[in-house]
Design a protein around this motif. Structure first.
Motif, PDB file in Angstrom:
ATOM      1  N   LEU A 194       0.869  -1.170   0.000  1.00 38.96           N
ATOM      2  CA  LEU A 194       0.000   0.000   0.000  1.00 38.96           C
ATOM      3  C   LEU A 194       0.910   1.225   0.000  1.00 38.96           C
ATOM      4  O   LEU A 194       1.544   1.528   1.007  1.00 38.96           O
ATOM      5  N   ASN A 195       1.017   1.873  -1.144  1.00 36.63           N
ATOM      6  CA  ASN A 195       1.866   3.062  -1.231  1.00 36.63           C
ATOM      7  C   ASN A 195       1.177   4.129  -2.074  1.00 36.63           C
ATOM      8  O   ASN A 195       1.307   4.122  -3.282  1.00 36.63           O
ATOM      9  N   PRO A 196       0.434   5.020  -1.444  1.00 30.62           N
ATOM     10  CA  PRO A 196       0.387   5.194   0.008  1.00 30.62           C
ATOM     11  C   PRO A 196      -0.831   4.541   0.676  1.00 30.62           C
ATOM     12  O   PRO A 196      -1.860   4.324   0.059  1.00 30.62           O
ATOM     13  N   LEU A 197      -0.621   4.280   1.982  1.00 31.86           N
ATOM     14  CA  LEU A 197      -1.733   4.098   2.915  1.00 31.86           C
ATOM     15  C   LEU A 197      -1.920   5.520   3.448  1.00 31.86           C
ATOM     16  O   LEU A 197      -0.931   6.174   3.781  1.00 31.86           O
ATOM     17  N   LEU A 208      -4.914   3.861  -0.287  1.00 34.92           N
ATOM     18  CA  LEU A 208      -5.138   4.708  -1.463  1.00 34.92           C
ATOM     19  C   LEU A 208      -4.605   4.053  -2.727  1.00 34.92           C
ATOM     20  O   LEU A 208      -5.105   4.268  -3.817  1.00 34.92           O
ATOM     21  N   ASP A 209      -3.559   3.272  -2.564  1.00 36.46           N
ATOM     22  CA  ASP A 209      -3.019   2.530  -3.697  1.00 36.46           C
ATOM     23  C   ASP A 209      -2.794   1.105  -3.207  1.00 36.46           C
ATOM     24  O   ASP A 209      -2.584   0.895  -2.013  1.00 36.46           O
ATOM     25  N   ALA A 210      -2.869   0.138  -4.114  1.00 35.75           N
ATOM     26  CA  ALA A 210      -2.670  -1.245  -3.701  1.00 35.75           C
ATOM     27  C   ALA A 210      -2.010  -2.042  -4.810  1.00 35.75           C
ATOM     28  O   ALA A 210      -2.439  -1.990  -5.970  1.00 35.75           O
TER      29      ALA A 210
END
Ligand code: GDP
Ligand code: MN
Length: 382
Positions: A194-197, A208-210
């Motif tokens: 996850l970048n970013p959580l 927000l991203d996975a």
């Protein structure tokens, strides 16, 4: 196997991981319609490709009206996106994912990965999220914490505090880690990132991203994930090779390699490099290879426009040299030998193999050992 961001989020959501509301769109109209479905006044249009670094490359667009969403979708769909991770050719965008815009207060980095050295699932966290993590590791390694431990309440707290979370956020973070850990194990992941959580202004922790990578060796028991496979994202030669049980990886050079055994294939690539050239591929035809598979392998090499010479390096053991020779004869029926072929063919049925090639009158350049073969191939390719 890699899956798309929207798919990764759908999978993680089923395990209770909080993700933004989103709608997938294949065309501009669907992208615009998604705004009404999602509500709100800010939307994010995200190109769905199997590569990160989209933000900096214009593949993630924050929009403040339906018209802007339409424009963003039009600019992305059907176009190639070049990011730091796609290589120069870029990747064609077939789908965009429209998400509700969030008020981001802070961005973190969080990943889970198979840690072979420590024989466990390790956690990597950083308060410097949203950026390229390799850069953070190189410049400010103190901002990254790696934990090769079971995610107990204490371990989760340690990570949460490192990220600067407090109060109820720590409890939310612990729950998030539990969900991710369960997802990781039950879906046979090799990495979840996850970048970013993010922590929103409303103090919600949201993925927000996975990025989600499934262990290929577990696909036989992950039918639901296998359904998510997107062949258009994969190197077609690699897919084709896999169908014939060949271990093939496309590379940037111009010498096509055919070798038996992964170790010998790597030694061959090293030797090519020592001779000042570059391999166009890694190819291990494997032990129990058939004439059909060898034929397919030669076709892959001959049809690759980057290939300027082919180097066959076979140390026949279980693989018989006559199988290699017959595979070549089969292949040239449809794929002529348009580049020089250097052959180092030794071991089981060596004489038979050479005879088959010679009797067919093929213009093959014979080498006695790998050193000589690599020199000849490097010369032929330049
Ligand atoms: P990547 O560049 O391919 O890793 O794509 P990401 O999904 O990580 O998005 C890149 C960046 O876009 C994030 O780090 C955020 O800064 C930004 N971004 C994505 N979604 C939103 C959103 O809903 N609101 C805001 N303000 N920024 C967003
Ligand atoms: Mn990202």
């Amino acid at each position: 196997m890699n899956i798309h961001e929207y798919q990764a989020k759908a999978v993680l959501k089923t395990f209770g991981v909080p993700v933004p509301h989103g709608v997938l769109a294949n065309d501009v109209d669907a992208a615009v319609a998604a705004c009404g479905e999602l509500g709100g006044a800010v939307w994010v249009v995200k190109a769905q490709i199997h590569a990160g670094g989209r933000g900096k490359a214009g593949g993630v667009r924050i929009c403040h009206s339906e018209a802007e969403v339409g424009e963003a979708a039009r600019a992305l769909l059907g176009h190639k996106l070049v990011t730091k991770q796609t290589g120069g050719g870029g990747k064609l965008v077939h789908k965009v994912y429209i998400e509700e815009g969030l008020n981001i207060a802070r961005e973190f980095y969080l990943s889970l990965l198979v840690d072979r050295e420590n024989e466990c699932i390790s956690f990597v966290v950083s308060p410097a999220g949203g950026m390229d993590i390799e850069g953070v590791a190189a410049e400010t390694p103190e901002k990254i914490m790696t934990l090769a431990e079971q995610p107990t309440a204490d371990v989760c707290r340690k990570m949460a505090l490192f990220l600067g979370l407090e109060g109820a956020q720590v409890t939310d973070f612990t729950r998030l880690i539990e969900s991710l850990h369960t997802a990781f194990q039950s879906k046979d992941a090799s990495m979840i990132e996850l970048n970013p959580l993010v922590l929103t202004a409303e103090e919600q922790l949201i993925a927000l991203d996975a990025k989600f990578i499934v262990d290929d060796n577990a696909l036989y028991r992950q039918a639901a994930l296998l359904d998510l496979r997107d062949f258009s994202e994969e190197e077609p030669r690699e897919t084709e090779a896999a169908e014939f049980g060949l271990n093939y990886i496309a590379l940037d050079g111009n010498i096509g390699c055919m070798v038996n055994g992964a170790g010998l294939a790597m030694a061959t690539m090293d030797m090519i490099q020592i001779k000042g050239a570059q391999a166009a591929n890694f190819l291990d035809v494997g032990g129990g290879v058939t004439v059909d598979a060898v034929c397919e392998a030669f076709k892959l090499l001959f049809s690759d426009a980057h290939v300027k010479a082919v180097l066959v390096n076979i140390f026949g053991g279980i693989v018989r040299c006559d199988i290699i020779a017959n595979g070549l004869l089969e292949a040239i029926k449809t794929h002529p030998m348009r580049v020089p072929v250097v052959m180092r063919l030794v071991g089981t049925n060596e004489k038979e193999g050479r005879k088959i090639v010679k009797d067919a009158g093929l213009d093959v350049r014979w080498a006695d050992d790998l050193d000589q073969a690599a020199s000849m191939a490097a010369q032929a390719a330049c």
